[in-house]
Design a protein around this motif. Structure first.
Motif, mmCIF file in Angstrom:
data_model
loop_
_atom_site.group_PDB
_atom_site.id
_atom_site.type_symbol
_atom_site.label_atom_id
_atom_site.label_comp_id
_atom_site.label_asym_id
_atom_site.label_seq_id
_atom_site.Cartn_x
_atom_site.Cartn_y
_atom_site.Cartn_z
ATOM 1 N N ALA A 172 0.815 -1.218 0.000
ATOM 2 C CA ALA A 172 0.000 0.000 0.000
ATOM 3 C C ALA A 172 0.848 1.266 0.000
ATOM 4 O O ALA A 172 0.320 2.367 -0.202
ATOM 5 N N GLU A 173 2.141 1.128 0.235
ATOM 6 C CA GLU A 173 3.036 2.287 0.316
ATOM 7 C C GLU A 173 3.822 2.498 -0.965
ATOM 8 O O GLU A 173 4.699 3.346 -1.031
ATOM 9 N N CYS A 174 3.522 1.721 -1.998
ATOM 10 C CA CYS A 174 4.297 1.775 -3.243
ATOM 11 C C CYS A 174 3.720 2.758 -4.254
ATOM 12 O O CYS A 174 3.948 2.623 -5.458
ATOM 13 N N ASP A 175 2.964 3.759 -3.771
ATOM 14 C CA ASP A 175 2.511 4.822 -4.657
ATOM 15 C C ASP A 175 3.666 5.735 -5.041
ATOM 16 O O ASP A 175 3.544 6.588 -5.912
ATOM 17 N N ARG A 176 4.789 5.564 -4.365
ATOM 18 C CA ARG A 176 6.035 6.275 -4.687
ATOM 19 C C ARG A 176 7.188 5.341 -4.336
ATOM 20 O O ARG A 176 6.991 4.365 -3.600
ATOM 21 N N PRO A 177 8.396 5.592 -4.830
ATOM 22 C CA PRO A 177 9.504 4.678 -4.552
ATOM 23 C C PRO A 177 9.769 4.533 -3.054
ATOM 24 O O PRO A 177 9.652 5.497 -2.278
ATOM 25 N N LEU A 178 10.135 3.322 -2.652
ATOM 26 C CA LEU A 178 10.511 3.022 -1.279
ATOM 27 C C LEU A 178 12.022 2.812 -1.200
ATOM 28 O O LEU A 178 12.627 2.229 -2.098
ATOM 29 N N ALA A 179 12.609 3.273 -0.115
ATOM 30 C CA ALA A 179 13.961 2.879 0.258
ATOM 31 C C ALA A 179 13.857 2.248 1.636
ATOM 32 O O ALA A 179 13.052 2.689 2.466
ATOM 33 N N LEU A 180 14.626 1.207 1.890
ATOM 34 C CA LEU A 180 14.559 0.488 3.152
ATOM 35 C C LEU A 180 15.856 0.650 3.927
ATOM 36 O O LEU A 180 16.948 0.591 3.353
ATOM 37 N N PHE A 181 15.720 0.872 5.241
ATOM 38 C CA PHE A 181 16.874 0.900 6.143
ATOM 39 C C PHE A 181 16.605 -0.057 7.289
ATOM 40 O O PHE A 181 15.502 -0.093 7.848
ATOM 41 N N GLY A 182 17.620 -0.841 7.666
ATOM 42 C CA GLY A 182 17.479 -1.715 8.814
ATOM 43 C C GLY A 182 18.731 -1.725 9.659
ATOM 44 O O GLY A 182 19.854 -1.777 9.129
ATOM 45 N N GLY A 193 16.989 -5.595 12.173
ATOM 46 C CA GLY A 193 16.224 -4.881 11.156
ATOM 47 C C GLY A 193 16.868 -4.945 9.785
ATOM 48 O O GLY A 193 16.176 -4.862 8.766
ATOM 49 N N ALA A 194 18.214 -5.110 9.727
ATOM 50 C CA ALA A 194 18.895 -5.229 8.437
ATOM 51 C C ALA A 194 18.489 -6.513 7.730
ATOM 52 O O ALA A 194 18.239 -6.518 6.520
ATOM 53 N N LEU A 195 18.411 -7.613 8.475
ATOM 54 C CA LEU A 195 17.972 -8.880 7.889
ATOM 55 C C LEU A 195 16.523 -8.779 7.407
ATOM 56 O O LEU A 195 16.189 -9.246 6.318
ATOM 57 N N VAL A 196 15.673 -8.178 8.241
ATOM 58 C CA VAL A 196 14.258 -8.039 7.868
ATOM 59 C C VAL A 196 14.140 -7.176 6.613
ATOM 60 O O VAL A 196 13.388 -7.501 5.691
ATOM 61 N N ALA A 197 14.890 -6.067 6.575
ATOM 62 C CA ALA A 197 14.835 -5.174 5.415
ATOM 63 C C ALA A 197 15.247 -5.903 4.145
ATOM 64 O O ALA A 197 14.627 -5.737 3.084
ATOM 65 N N TYR A 198 16.298 -6.716 4.236
ATOM 66 C CA TYR A 198 16.734 -7.476 3.058
ATOM 67 C C TYR A 198 15.648 -8.449 2.608
ATOM 68 O O TYR A 198 15.337 -8.537 1.405
ATOM 69 N N GLU A 199 15.075 -9.189 3.535
ATOM 70 C CA GLU A 199 14.056 -10.168 3.169
ATOM 71 C C GLU A 199 12.820 -9.492 2.573
ATOM 72 O O GLU A 199 12.213 -10.004 1.626
ATOM 73 N N VAL A 200 12.448 -8.335 3.087
ATOM 74 C CA VAL A 200 11.313 -7.589 2.544
ATOM 75 C C VAL A 200 11.640 -7.074 1.150
ATOM 76 O O VAL A 200 10.818 -7.154 0.224
#
Length: 265
Positions: free
Chosen positions: A78-88, A92-99
């Motif tokens: 639902a948040e992909c109406d604009r580009p996403l960048a992920l930080f973990g 949180g780094a492992l979760v960010a990678y898996e997501v």
């Protein structure tokens, strides 16, 4: 519609890119609240609020990576109406990678960038810290050694009762993590670590390069496992800001240019 997974610091409806931040084991989403002042209006800073914490305290925390990453990736659709960048950070780094690995499959559009801190590359496995089954006193002592949540705070009975179940679930989630082989991400990856972090070596941080087919940046900064909350934090944010605001980055494109990039030639 409000997304229960995200806190926005603050909402920026006109932002061109959304930076979604995932805290480490036991860390609150509010850790990222000060970051909003480090980024311009073109970047909306959001923090992931996991079940079992804060306003979601009554929900059962996740203890395994696969269901957590599946649920969070679905929530971020639902948040992909604009580009996403992920930080973990850390776990949180492992979760960010898996997501990140799941979002292209779910949305047809990969995140714009992945930033990770204080965790070895996923193909090297979990941090192998078996804290989830330690007695309370030993768990608090470990937190004191790595510089996490101050032990005097968790020594208060009412805080311990609320915080320790989710904290143990986080450590169990990391301890039981198993990497699943997949092609490298098709996005830039930046990996940050503390020079005095006894939990992550330089080579383990550099190994994140294998997880991207695009640009890779690795930086070791002064500090330990929680270097991002110390004097080195602004330097890391400056590097992240530079990556997000580069001339060809999503935050530098107009909405029409972003739409054209998604459609392709």
């Amino acid at each position: 519609m409000k997304n229960p997974w995200l806190l926005r610091f603050p909402p920026r409806p006109g932002a061109r890119v959304r930076l979604v931040c995932l805290p480490g084991a036991g860390s609150p989403a509010s850790l990222f609240h000060p970051w909003s002042t480090a980024f311009p209006e073109s970047v909306e800073v959001c923090a992931v609020r996991l079940p079992g914490r804060g306003g979601r305290l009554r929900e059962a925390p996740f203890r395994r990576m696969e269901p957590l990453a599946d649920a969070l990736a679905e929530a971020l659709r639902a948040e992909c109406d604009r580009p996403l960048a992920l930080f973990g950070h850390s776990l949180g780094a492992l979760v960010a990678y898996e997501v990140a690995a799941r979002l292209r499959h779910l949305t047809g559009d990969a995140p714009a960038a992945l930033f990770v801190a204080a965790h070895k590359a996923p193909q090297l496995g979990s941090a192998r810290v078996s804290c989830h089954d330690l007695p309370d006193d030993e768990l608090l002592a470990f937190l004191g050694r790595i510089g996490g949540t101050p032990p005097p705070l968790l020594a208060r009975p009412e805080i311990r009762r609320l915080a320790l179940p989710a904290l143990r679930a986080d450590f169990e989630l990391d301890f039981t993590y198993t990497y699943r082989e997949r092609p490298p991400l098709d996005i830039p990856v930046s990996a940050f670590g503390g020079r005095a972090d006894a939990m992550v070596t330089e080579s383990e941080l550099d190994a994140w390069e294998a997880r991207t087919g695009k640009a890779f940046l690795a930086r070791r900064l002064p500090g330990g496992h929680f270097f991002l909350t110390g004097p080195a934090g602004p330097r890391m944010l400056s590097l992240m800001r530079g990556a997000l605001l580069a001339p060809d980055s999503p935050a530098s494109l107009t909405p029409a240019q972003q739409a054209g990039r998604r459609r392709g030639p």
